[in-house]
Design an enzyme around this catalytic site. Structure first.
Site, PDB file in Angstrom:
ATOM      1  N   ASP A  48       0.920  -1.232   0.052  1.00  0.00           N
ATOM      2  CA  ASP A  48       0.015  -0.082  -0.086  1.00  0.00           C
ATOM      3  C   ASP A  48       0.988   1.305  -0.168  1.00  0.00           C
ATOM      4  OD1 ASP A  48       0.799  -0.112   2.436  1.00  0.00           O
ATOM      5  OD2 ASP A  48      -1.085   0.049   3.386  1.00  0.00           O
ATOM      6  N   SER A  49       2.435   1.138  -0.054  1.00  0.00           N
ATOM      7  CA  SER A  49       3.146   2.035  -0.402  1.00  0.00           C
ATOM      8  C   SER A  49       2.894   2.739  -1.618  1.00  0.00           C
ATOM      9  CB  SER A  49       4.496   1.643  -0.267  1.00  0.00           C
ATOM     10  OG  SER A  49       4.867   0.747  -1.310  1.00  0.00           O
ATOM     11  N   ASP A  87      -0.872  -6.211   0.049  1.00  0.00           N
ATOM     12  CA  ASP A  87      -1.334  -5.438   1.452  1.00  0.00           C
ATOM     13  C   ASP A  87      -2.677  -5.405   1.814  1.00  0.00           C
ATOM     14  OD1 ASP A  87       0.711  -4.827   3.111  1.00  0.00           O
ATOM     15  OD2 ASP A  87       1.234  -2.967   1.977  1.00  0.00           O
ATOM     16  N   LYS A 116      -1.059  -9.266   3.456  1.00  0.00           N
ATOM     17  CA  LYS A 116      -0.396  -8.865   4.422  1.00  0.00           C
ATOM     18  C   LYS A 116      -1.083  -7.805   5.440  1.00  0.00           C
ATOM     19  CE  LYS A 116       3.303  -5.809   3.796  1.00  0.00           C
ATOM     20  NZ  LYS A 116       3.125  -4.587   4.512  1.00  0.00           N
ATOM     21  N   GLU A 118      -0.884  -5.342   9.052  1.00  0.00           N
ATOM     22  CA  GLU A 118      -0.074  -4.837   9.931  1.00  0.00           C
ATOM     23  C   GLU A 118      -0.517  -4.841  11.337  1.00  0.00           C
ATOM     24  OE1 GLU A 118       0.699  -0.549   8.837  1.00  0.00           O
ATOM     25  OE2 GLU A 118       1.389  -1.185   6.806  1.00  0.00           O
ATOM     26  N   GLU A 185       9.771  -4.017  10.258  1.00  0.00           N
ATOM     27  CA  GLU A 185      10.265  -2.732   9.607  1.00  0.00           C
ATOM     28  C   GLU A 185      10.910  -1.765  10.653  1.00  0.00           C
ATOM     29  OE1 GLU A 185       7.180  -0.886   7.019  1.00  0.00           O
ATOM     30  OE2 GLU A 185       8.381   0.977   6.870  1.00  0.00           O
TER      31      GLU A 185
HETATM   32  O1  KIV Z   1       3.632  -0.969   1.608  1.00  0.00           O
HETATM   33  C1  KIV Z   1       4.901  -1.591   1.527  1.00  0.00           C
HETATM   34  O2  KIV Z   1       5.494  -1.080   0.583  1.00  0.00           O
HETATM   35  C2  KIV Z   1       5.342  -2.177   2.630  1.00  0.00           C
HETATM   36  C3  KIV Z   1       6.756  -2.441   2.636  1.00  0.00           C
HETATM   37  C4  KIV Z   1       7.266  -1.118   3.077  1.00  0.00           C
HETATM   38  C5  KIV Z   1       7.172  -3.576   3.489  1.00  0.00           C
HETATM   39  O3  KIV Z   1       4.782  -2.760   3.545  1.00  0.00           O
END
Ligand code: KIV
Length: 268
Positions: A48-49, A87, A116, A118, A185
């Site tokens: 989600d970056s 994510d 994924k 968090e 992270e």
């Molecule tokens: O969203 C993302 O790119 C991430 C990485 C920084 C691990 O979660």
């Protein structure tokens, strides 16, 4: 369509057992996914970056399920070999029922192999429910970008003994709940080493030092094209490479040989 040597959770476990480092990079589209697979990346992370590096948002919080599905499906159409981790965006897993529905969408509509999430112990029941229903989970501890407002900024986490112990306990709990992979992270390198040695599942670090089982970087950081200051934990691999495929291969080689991350990319 996956090829016969497709990477699975099991192959990643074998790599950890053999002490072979795992290379992971974020991907948001088909063309880069092909290049990353050609470079030998075992995992592509639809992170989600994308909210920050693609959409120009200040954080990952505005990213929606529809946007994650769109980018994951672009990556999915190009994917052949790498494990695709996608994510779950902010507030898409705030209850177990919601997590099950949204993770199923990421797999059905977004071609995800793994999702994924968090967070730590508060996700134990959710991780158990997902994995018991056949949805592989990558956990994510340390700096949690979706909690940036609560954390008070993007800063190194778990430097104090109590927070370090809590993180180690959370990692064990999430592994027992069924997680197949753990992203760490921005935590001290020594803590990441302890977590990595305590778990059977592979750890993938970003700003977590050289002792993790693998490394992940945001694609645009790796290519040195993210606007603004380069994060301490990343390296511009395009600076010394002839072209983009060369930079991606240089990252994979540096991860495999253990030359990245170096001390200057790590925290104590
Ligand atoms: O969203 C993302 O790119 C991430 C990485 C920084 C691990 O979660």
């Amino acid at each position: 369509m996956a090829d016969s040597e497709a990477i699975t959770s099991l192959s990643l476990l074998r790599l950890k057992e053999r002490g072979e480092k795992i290379a992971c990079v974020t991907a948001y589209d088909a063309s880069f996914t092909r290049l990353l697979e050609d470079a030998g990346t075992e995992i592509v992370l639809v992170g989600d970056s994308l909210g920050m590096v693609v959409q120009g948002q200040d954080s990952t919080l505005p990213v929606t399920m529809e946007q994650m599905i769109y980018h994951a499906s672009c990556v999915g159409r190009a994917g052949r070999r790498a494990l695709r981790v996608v994510d779950m965006p902010f507030m898409s897993y705030s209850s177990t029922a919601q997590a099950l529905d949204n993770a199923a969408r990421l797999m059905r509509e977004g071609a995800a192999h793994m999702v994924k999430l968090e967070g730590g112990r508060e996700l134990e029941a959710t991780v158990r429910a997902l994995t018991e229903r056949g949805i592989p989970v990558c956990a994510h501890l340390g700096l949690l970008p979706q909690s940036v407002n609560q954390l008070g900024g993007y800063r190194v986490q778990a430097r104090e003994a109590q927070a370090a112990k809590a993180l180690l306990d959370d990692a064990r709990l999430l592994e027992q709940a069924g997680a197949s992979l753990l992203v760490l992270e921005c935590i001290p390198a020594e803590l990441a080493r302890q977590v990595t040695e305590s778990l059977h599942i592979p750890t993938i670090g970003i700003g977590a030092g050289p002792h993790c089982d693998g490394q992940v970087l945001v694609l645009y950081d790796l290519l040195g094209i993210t606007p603004g200051k380069r994060p301490k934990f990343s390296r511009n691999f395009l600076a010394d490479a002839p072209d983009i495929p060369g930079a991606l291969k240089a990252f994979v080689t540096a991860v495999k040989s253990g030359s990245f991350p170096a001390t200057e990319h790590s925290f104590s």
